[in-house]
Design a protein around this motif. Structure first.
Motif, PDB file in Angstrom:
ATOM      1  N   ILE A  15       0.856  -1.185   0.000  1.00 22.24           N
ATOM      2  CA  ILE A  15       0.000   0.000   0.000  1.00 22.24           C
ATOM      3  C   ILE A  15       0.893   1.236   0.000  1.00 22.24           C
ATOM      4  N   GLU A  16       0.549   2.217  -0.838  1.00 23.39           N
ATOM      5  CA  GLU A  16       1.272   3.482  -0.864  1.00 23.39           C
ATOM      6  C   GLU A  16       0.306   4.609  -0.514  1.00 23.39           C
ATOM      7  N   LEU A  17       0.685   5.448   0.451  1.00 19.09           N
ATOM      8  CA  LEU A  17      -0.113   6.629   0.773  1.00 19.09           C
ATOM      9  C   LEU A  17       0.281   7.763  -0.160  1.00 19.09           C
ATOM     10  N   ARG A  18      -0.723   8.378  -0.769  1.00 17.45           N
ATOM     11  CA  ARG A  18      -0.460   9.478  -1.693  1.00 17.45           C
ATOM     12  C   ARG A  18      -1.442  10.613  -1.451  1.00 17.45           C
ATOM     13  N   GLN A  19      -0.992  11.815  -1.779  1.00 19.63           N
ATOM     14  CA  GLN A  19      -1.874  12.964  -1.814  1.00 19.63           C
ATOM     15  C   GLN A  19      -2.538  12.998  -3.196  1.00 19.63           C
ATOM     16  N   VAL A  20      -3.857  13.066  -3.195  1.00 16.00           N
ATOM     17  CA  VAL A  20      -4.620  13.006  -4.441  1.00 16.00           C
ATOM     18  C   VAL A  20      -5.483  14.252  -4.550  1.00 16.00           C
ATOM     19  N   GLU A  21      -5.507  14.830  -5.722  1.00 20.37           N
ATOM     20  CA  GLU A  21      -6.323  16.021  -5.940  1.00 20.37           C
ATOM     21  C   GLU A  21      -7.803  15.649  -6.008  1.00 20.37           C
ATOM     22  N   ILE A  22      -8.615  16.450  -5.351  1.00 17.29           N
ATOM     23  CA  ILE A  22     -10.070  16.272  -5.425  1.00 17.29           C
ATOM     24  C   ILE A  22     -10.570  17.117  -6.587  1.00 17.29           C
ATOM     25  N   PRO A  23     -11.141  16.503  -7.611  1.00 18.65           N
ATOM     26  CA  PRO A  23     -11.590  17.278  -8.777  1.00 18.65           C
ATOM     27  C   PRO A  23     -12.894  18.010  -8.494  1.00 18.65           C
ATOM     28  N   ASP A  24     -13.219  18.940  -9.368  1.00 20.92           N
ATOM     29  CA  ASP A  24     -14.529  19.575  -9.292  1.00 20.92           C
ATOM     30  C   ASP A  24     -15.600  18.523  -9.542  1.00 20.92           C
ATOM     31  N   LEU A  25     -16.713  18.652  -8.851  1.00 19.58           N
ATOM     32  CA  LEU A  25     -17.775  17.662  -8.972  1.00 19.58           C
ATOM     33  C   LEU A  25     -18.608  17.898 -10.230  1.00 19.58           C
ATOM     34  N   ALA A  26     -18.891  16.816 -10.926  1.00 16.65           N
ATOM     35  CA  ALA A  26     -19.797  16.871 -12.073  1.00 16.65           C
ATOM     36  C   ALA A  26     -21.231  16.740 -11.587  1.00 16.65           C
ATOM     37  N   ASP A  27     -22.163  16.978 -12.484  1.00 19.58           N
ATOM     38  CA  ASP A  27     -23.572  16.818 -12.129  1.00 19.58           C
ATOM     39  C   ASP A  27     -23.829  15.403 -11.625  1.00 19.58           C
ATOM     40  N   GLY A  28     -24.547  15.305 -10.526  1.00 17.52           N
ATOM     41  CA  GLY A  28     -24.905  14.000  -9.987  1.00 17.52           C
ATOM     42  C   GLY A  28     -23.869  13.384  -9.071  1.00 17.52           C
ATOM     43  N   GLU A  29     -22.712  14.032  -8.916  1.00 11.84           N
ATOM     44  CA  GLU A  29     -21.664  13.475  -8.069  1.00 11.84           C
ATOM     45  C   GLU A  29     -21.764  13.996  -6.642  1.00 11.84           C
ATOM     46  N   THR A  30     -21.289  13.169  -5.700  1.00 14.48           N
ATOM     47  CA  THR A  30     -21.302  13.509  -4.280  1.00 14.48           C
ATOM     48  C   THR A  30     -19.914  13.251  -3.703  1.00 14.48           C
ATOM     49  N   LEU A  31     -19.402  14.205  -2.972  1.00 13.42           N
ATOM     50  CA  LEU A  31     -18.117  14.042  -2.300  1.00 13.42           C
ATOM     51  C   LEU A  31     -18.372  13.716  -0.835  1.00 13.42           C
ATOM     52  N   VAL A  32     -17.791  12.628  -0.369  1.00 10.79           N
ATOM     53  CA  VAL A  32     -18.004  12.153   0.996  1.00 10.79           C
ATOM     54  C   VAL A  32     -16.671  12.060   1.720  1.00 10.79           C
ATOM     55  N   ARG A  33     -16.637  12.554   2.935  1.00  8.90           N
ATOM     56  CA  ARG A  33     -15.481  12.362   3.814  1.00  8.90           C
ATOM     57  C   ARG A  33     -15.675  11.036   4.539  1.00  8.90           C
ATOM     58  N   GLY A  40     -19.697   7.570   5.840  1.00 13.48           N
ATOM     59  CA  GLY A  40     -19.039   8.862   5.746  1.00 13.48           C
ATOM     60  C   GLY A  40     -20.010  10.010   5.855  1.00 13.48           C
ATOM     61  N   GLU A  41     -19.482  11.194   5.657  1.00 15.82           N
ATOM     62  CA  GLU A  41     -20.269  12.417   5.789  1.00 15.82           C
ATOM     63  C   GLU A  41     -20.188  13.203   4.488  1.00 15.82           C
ATOM     64  N   VAL A  42     -21.331  13.596   3.965  1.00 12.41           N
ATOM     65  CA  VAL A  42     -21.373  14.369   2.733  1.00 12.41           C
ATOM     66  C   VAL A  42     -20.773  15.751   2.978  1.00 12.41           C
ATOM     67  N   VAL A  43     -19.784  16.121   2.151  1.00 13.32           N
ATOM     68  CA  VAL A  43     -19.153  17.439   2.317  1.00 13.32           C
ATOM     69  C   VAL A  43     -19.361  18.354   1.119  1.00 13.32           C
ATOM     70  N   ALA A  44     -19.756  17.805  -0.027  1.00 10.10           N
ATOM     71  CA  ALA A  44     -20.026  18.635  -1.198  1.00 10.10           C
ATOM     72  C   ALA A  44     -20.859  17.831  -2.190  1.00 10.10           C
ATOM     73  N   VAL A  45     -21.664  18.524  -2.965  1.00  5.34           N
ATOM     74  CA  VAL A  45     -22.526  17.853  -3.942  1.00  5.34           C
ATOM     75  C   VAL A  45     -22.491  18.596  -5.263  1.00  5.34           C
ATOM     76  N   GLY A  46     -22.626  17.836  -6.355  1.00  9.64           N
ATOM     77  CA  GLY A  46     -22.777  18.433  -7.660  1.00  9.64           C
ATOM     78  C   GLY A  46     -24.231  18.773  -7.922  1.00  9.64           C
ATOM     79  N   ALA A  47     -24.487  19.384  -9.044  1.00  8.30           N
ATOM     80  CA  ALA A  47     -25.861  19.720  -9.403  1.00  8.30           C
ATOM     81  C   ALA A  47     -26.681  18.444  -9.591  1.00  8.30           C
ATOM     82  N   ALA A  48     -27.993  18.566  -9.365  1.00  6.92           N
ATOM     83  CA  ALA A  48     -28.930  17.452  -9.558  1.00  6.92           C
ATOM     84  C   ALA A  48     -28.581  16.257  -8.681  1.00  6.92           C
ATOM     85  N   THR A  49     -28.149  16.550  -7.453  1.00  5.82           N
ATOM     86  CA  THR A  49     -27.807  15.502  -6.489  1.00  5.82           C
ATOM     87  C   THR A  49     -28.766  15.587  -5.314  1.00  5.82           C
TER      88      THR A  49
END
Length: 340
Positions: free
Chosen positions: A20-38, A70-79
């Motif tokens: 397993i490798e730990l890496r820093q990964v960029e969080i992209p902008d959310l597209a329509d219908g996408e949900t970002l969860v912590r 997890g906990e929802v921290v951001a949502v795209g449109a139509a979510t």
């Protein structure tokens, strides 16, 4: 509005074997219908153990993990998800439009994608739960977790508990029925409790005596050689399935859920099936209704059964490699808290 203070997150990337490798990964902008969860807590499913040990193939490198809360921290449109909700989500991501989806078999969507199974270098890198954040695309079923359900109890619902709900659907009405649960891992243990709650007389078998002892705490009786009306297999063992099939009474039903890897062929006598009116069916993954039923079932039984005792105290992502092994005695799920 996205409340993140940083566009980077930490993820544990599986790069082969148990590495397993730990890496820093960029969080992209959310597209329509996408949900970002912590991710608050992820449990280690047996299928992930099979992946890292080579028993089954998997995209590599990738972010594994598909049982989580997890906990929802951001949502795209139509979510439909709401920022701040504590949630679990389905393993499968479906189109909702193909013939299989329209027929109610979304688990076998013609273009299905799966949480914790996608290549890291593809178009959905943050697809697994062994990371601080995960992106849930359109087509992911999301269920809200009530406040009185602890993270350690809720996380396995996304795979183990929901899959059990699907196998019970396939088994039919269990009230007053004699049920044999084959395999007393997390799925078998959950099935024991769910079948008992449904009014069945439940027996359990397993080669591990410690797991059988735990199963008795969840409603199982000692298995014997009497006929049963329903047998549900979570082991995938051809010999165990054959033994269960032989125990079915007239009109019996055998539900197979553990056969997800190649095994020796199972000898089945067609005449026996016909004369004894037997049914054999398989279940792989589950439908959206089963995820919601899983949450409801755990809410009803959270104080009746010691669900939290079969999940280990969580470790940090830095210790994920060590967690990707069979849990210690008395524990059915190891756990990871990505923000530790």
């Amino acid at each position: 509005m996205d409340p993140l203070s940083s566009r980077l997150t930490t993820a544990a990337i599986w790069v082969g074997g148990s590495d397993i490798e730990l890496r820093q990964v960029e969080i992209p902008d959310l597209a329509d219908g996408e949900t970002l969860v912590r991710v608050r807590l992820a449990t280690v499913c047996g299928s992930d153990l099979h992946t890292v040990t080579g028993r089954r193939s998997g995209a590599c490198p990738s972010i594994l993990g598909h049982e989580a809360v997890g906990e929802v921290v951001a949502v795209g449109a139509a979510t439909t998800a709401v920022v701040g909700q504590r949630v679990i989500w389905s393993v499968t991501v479906t189109c909702g439009k193909c013939a299989r989806c329209r027929s109610g078999r979304t688990a076998k969507c013609e273009s299905v994608r799966k949480v914790g199974h996608e290549p890291f270098h593809g178009d959905w890198p943050l697809s697994g739960a062994y990371a601080q954040h995960i992106i849930l695309p359109r087509g992911t079923t999301i269920a809200v977790v009530p406040p009185d359900l602890p993270d350690a109890v809720a996380a396995p619902a996304a795979c183990a508990t929901a899959t059990v709900m699907a196998t019970i659907d396939a088994a039919g009405d269990l009230r007053g029925r004699r049920v044999l649960v084959v395999g007393a891992g997390m799925l078998g243990l959950t099935a024991v409790a769910a079948c008992a709650e449904a009014g069945a007389e439940v027996q359990a078998v397993d080669i591990d005596p410690d797991r059988l002892t735990t199963a008795h705490r969840f409603g199982a009786t000692t298995a014997d050689t009497d006929p049963v009306d329903v047998a549900i297999d979570y082991t995938g063992s051809a010999s165990a399935i054959d033994a269960a099939l032989r125990r079915l009474d007239i009109g019996g039903v055998l539900v197979l859920a553990g056969s997800v890897a190649p095994t020796p062929p199972l000898p089945v006598d067609p005449e026996t099936l016909v004369r004894r009116w037997l049914t054999i069916t398989g279940v792989h993954n589950y439908e959206p209704r089963h995820l919601r039923r899983a949450v409801d079932f755990l809410v009803r039984t959270v104080r009746e059964y010691p669900w939290d005792e079969v999940v280990a105290e969580p470790v940090a992502l830095t210790q994920l490699g060590a967690a990707l092994h069979r849990p210690p005695i008395g524990i059915l799920r190891t756990a990871v808290a990505p923000r530790l």
